[in-house]
Scaffold this active site. Structure first.
Site, PDB file in Angstrom:
ATOM      1  N   ASP A  53       0.852  -1.191   0.000  1.00  0.00           N
ATOM      2  CA  ASP A  53       0.000   0.000   0.000  1.00  0.00           C
ATOM      3  C   ASP A  53       0.888   1.243   0.000  1.00  0.00           C
ATOM      4  OD1 ASP A  53      -1.746   2.084   0.455  1.00  0.00           O
ATOM      5  OD2 ASP A  53      -2.503   1.330   2.366  1.00  0.00           O
ATOM      6  N   GLU A 132      30.330  12.450  -4.395  1.00  0.00           N
ATOM      7  CA  GLU A 132      31.193  12.632  -3.223  1.00  0.00           C
ATOM      8  C   GLU A 132      30.390  13.255  -2.083  1.00  0.00           C
ATOM      9  OE1 GLU A 132      34.351  15.134  -4.613  1.00  0.00           O
ATOM     10  OE2 GLU A 132      35.382  13.508  -5.671  1.00  0.00           O
ATOM     11  N   GLU A 134      29.385  14.490   1.528  1.00  0.00           N
ATOM     12  CA  GLU A 134      30.025  14.862   2.793  1.00  0.00           C
ATOM     13  C   GLU A 134      28.983  14.832   3.903  1.00  0.00           C
ATOM     14  OE1 GLU A 134      33.231  17.990   0.769  1.00  0.00           O
ATOM     15  OE2 GLU A 134      31.303  18.712   1.522  1.00  0.00           O
ATOM     16  N   GLU A 215      36.979  16.286   6.737  1.00  0.00           N
ATOM     17  CA  GLU A 215      36.756  17.391   5.811  1.00  0.00           C
ATOM     18  C   GLU A 215      37.047  18.740   6.470  1.00  0.00           C
ATOM     19  OE1 GLU A 215      36.291  18.713   3.040  1.00  0.00           O
ATOM     20  OE2 GLU A 215      36.121  17.018   1.679  1.00  0.00           O
ATOM     21  N   GLU A 223      34.285  12.727   4.923  1.00  0.00           N
ATOM     22  CA  GLU A 223      33.923  12.229   3.594  1.00  0.00           C
ATOM     23  C   GLU A 223      34.527  10.844   3.395  1.00  0.00           C
ATOM     24  OE1 GLU A 223      34.999  13.141  -1.054  1.00  0.00           O
ATOM     25  OE2 GLU A 223      34.633  14.874   0.236  1.00  0.00           O
ATOM     26  N   HIS A 272      29.700  16.803  -4.467  1.00  0.00           N
ATOM     27  CA  HIS A 272      30.249  17.009  -5.805  1.00  0.00           C
ATOM     28  C   HIS A 272      29.951  15.759  -6.626  1.00  0.00           C
ATOM     29  CE1 HIS A 272      33.420  19.419  -3.337  1.00  0.00           C
ATOM     30  NE2 HIS A 272      32.291  20.099  -3.475  1.00  0.00           N
ATOM     31  N   ARG A 343      38.436  24.986  -8.055  1.00  0.00           N
ATOM     32  CA  ARG A 343      37.334  24.535  -7.205  1.00  0.00           C
ATOM     33  C   ARG A 343      36.322  25.637  -6.878  1.00  0.00           C
ATOM     34  NH1 ARG A 343      41.159  20.732  -6.348  1.00  0.00           N
ATOM     35  NH2 ARG A 343      40.438  18.660  -5.729  1.00  0.00           N
ATOM     36  N   GLU A 362      32.999  17.770 -13.172  1.00  0.00           N
ATOM     37  CA  GLU A 362      32.521  17.676 -11.793  1.00  0.00           C
ATOM     38  C   GLU A 362      31.597  18.860 -11.523  1.00  0.00           C
ATOM     39  OE1 GLU A 362      34.409  17.872  -7.237  1.00  0.00           O
ATOM     40  OE2 GLU A 362      35.566  18.533  -8.981  1.00  0.00           O
ATOM     41  N   ARG A 364      29.830  20.936  -8.795  1.00  0.00           N
ATOM     42  CA  ARG A 364      30.225  21.094  -7.394  1.00  0.00           C
ATOM     43  C   ARG A 364      29.169  21.750  -6.507  1.00  0.00           C
ATOM     44  NH1 ARG A 364      35.295  20.435  -6.034  1.00  0.00           N
ATOM     45  NH2 ARG A 364      35.260  22.079  -4.445  1.00  0.00           N
TER      46      ARG A 364
END
Length: 473
Positions: A53, A132, A134, A215, A223, A272, A343, A362, A364
């Protein structure tokens, strides 16, 4: 080697497994589960599913159309390490038992449609994603929100604010200050054994692992690294990752959160996401001798990502708290540009060396409260739209965007500053998501309604810091 339905049925018999735990992901990206006796699992269970259900699952069927079926994926089978009784776990997609078709609000089924659409375009036949996520580990978390008051309190033995705290046996002062949490060793890093157990358990359950570390945020941010995988497997891995992190943390008397910004004035947690397309076993993103060795296909994919990011942030950054992380100065990219190795850009091209197979981009800006099936699918759909329409992303930007003068920053597009802004962008820009029937208008409308309720919940409530700023104004 991939497991088949027959492999799973044989495992149940050979290992004397009595219970089967069927896990599925709701709209918000949380696992729900149902445990059944092993004799309910038959060969047809893997095609027809097991009925349940669905009327009480948030955002799903109404009570008058609530019958659904969980269809387990035999490739996801593993013995759950957190249950006392030997229990085989499998991740499920949801289908309508009347028609046998995928349920349009099942995130995993939607991701399967996204891959089918990718194949139908002829542009590629495989999409790899490397997330990735965190997270924070805390020793104590308390909060309340009521008519007459609200508060929250988080604490960890690692936090720099505890240098003056009276602790049993004496305060040894091995604390981590704000933004100094990247790669400290013991005794400052108190979670080495916890992370090691998490990582090795991930490997035990079939997730390809890489590394783990503390981190940047001093207040217990961490991470675990896992390798890339095909889109649906990568999303399955994120769900398993979060499950392991929370349960191993509990075993050690700690609590884990993937909330993007639980601590003021320190770095928040992101997710990321590395991604690339392949066709016929060959990578499509490598182009020798170009900027960052990017192929034209990769550049167009990036063009689609940058163009549609304001709208798909409603899926990659789906909470009001997400946008408390997306502010300049905390390694959270808000500027919609791409860069080789930088970055501070929303899209980074990692420095991967000469191997064409390693070439990827990537994104981010996202965070781990995203439903991974929806987030990965939305990003891929944006990238496909970029390739189909040959969207030019412009030149790469290699300066530190956090250091640019204000007049230069004004020329660069940015992500929305709030969940409401992302929802408005999604309402205005979602045609690329409808291609191939991957997302439906009903799904997008329901998502906007659900998330707007969260916006309204926060809008209506006074914030404790408003008392600091305004009580005696």
């Amino acid at each position: 080697m991939a497991k088949t339905a027959q492999d799973v049925l044989r495992q149940i018999k050979d290992e004397g497994i009595e219970l089967i735990d069927l896990k599925f992901t709701d709209l918000h990206g949380k696992w729900q589960h149902l445990t059944v006796c092993q004799d309910l699992i038959e060969p047809e269970s893997f095609t027809e599913g097991l009925a349940f259900d669905g009327s009480s699952i948030r955002g799903w069927k109404a009570i008058n159309a609530s019958d659904m079926a969980m269809v387990p994926d035999p490739e996801t089978a593993w013995v759950d390490p957190f249950y006392r009784h030997k229990t085989l776990s499998m991740i499920c997609s949801i289908q309508d038992p009347r028609t046998g078709e995928a349920y349009e609000r099942c995130p995993r089924a939607l991701a399967q449609k996204a891959l089918a659409y990718l194949a139908s375009t002829g542009l590629a036949d495989m999409a790899f994603f490397g997330p990735e996520p965190e997270f924070f580990l805390f020793d104590d978390v308390r909060y309340n929100s009521a008519e007459g008051g609200s508060f929250y309190s988080v604490d960890t033995i690692e936090a720099g604010w505890n240098t003056g705290r009276i602790e049993e046996g004496g305060n040894l002062a091995y604390k981590i200050q704000e933004k100094e949490g990247y790669f400290p060793i013991a005794p400052n890093d108190t979670a080495q054994d916890i992370r090691s157990e998490m990582l090795l358990m991930m490997a035990q359950l079939g997730i390809p692992i890489e590394k783990h570390h503390h981190e940047v945020a001093g207040a217990g941010q961490h991470e675990l690294g896992m390798k890339f995988a095909e889109l649906i497997q990568a999303a399955d891995n994120v769900m398993t990752y979060k499950y392991i992190v929370r349960n191993v943390a509990k075993k050690y008397g700690k609590t884990a959160t993937f909330m993007p910004k639980p601590v003021f004035n320190d770095n928040g947690s992101g997710m990321h996401v590395h991604q690339s397309l392949w066709k016929g076993g060959q990578p499509l993103f490598f182009g020798e001798g170009t900027y960052a060795n990017l192929s034209q296909t990769a550049r167009w994919y990036i063009g689609g990502i940058l163009k549609h990011a304001p709208s798909f942030l409603a899926f990659t950054n789906p909470t009001t708290n997400s946008y408390k992380r997306l502010v300049p100065g905390f390694e959270a990219p808000v500027n919609l540009v791409y860069s080789e190795g930088n970055r501070s850009a929303a899209v980074r091209i990692p420095l991967t060396g000469p191997s064409p197979k390693a070439k990827r981009l990537e994104f981010r800006s996202g965070d781990a409260l995203a439903n991974p099936y929806l987030a990965f699918s939305a990003m891929m759909m944006a990238g496909i739209d970029g390739i189909k329409n040959q969207i030019d992303p412009g030149d790469g930007v290699d300066v530190d965007l956090f250091e640019l003068p204000a007049e230069e920053l004004k020329k660069i597009a940015t992500v929305p500053a709030s969940l409401n802004g992302a929802l408005e962008a999604l309402n205005a820009d979602h045609h690329y998501l409808l291609e191939g029937g991957v997302f439906t208008k009903d799904f997008i409308d329901k998502w906007i309604d659900l998330k707007y309720e969260e916006v309204q919940q926060l809008r209506q409530r006074p914030h404790p810091h408003e008392f600091v700023m305004y009580y005696d104004a």
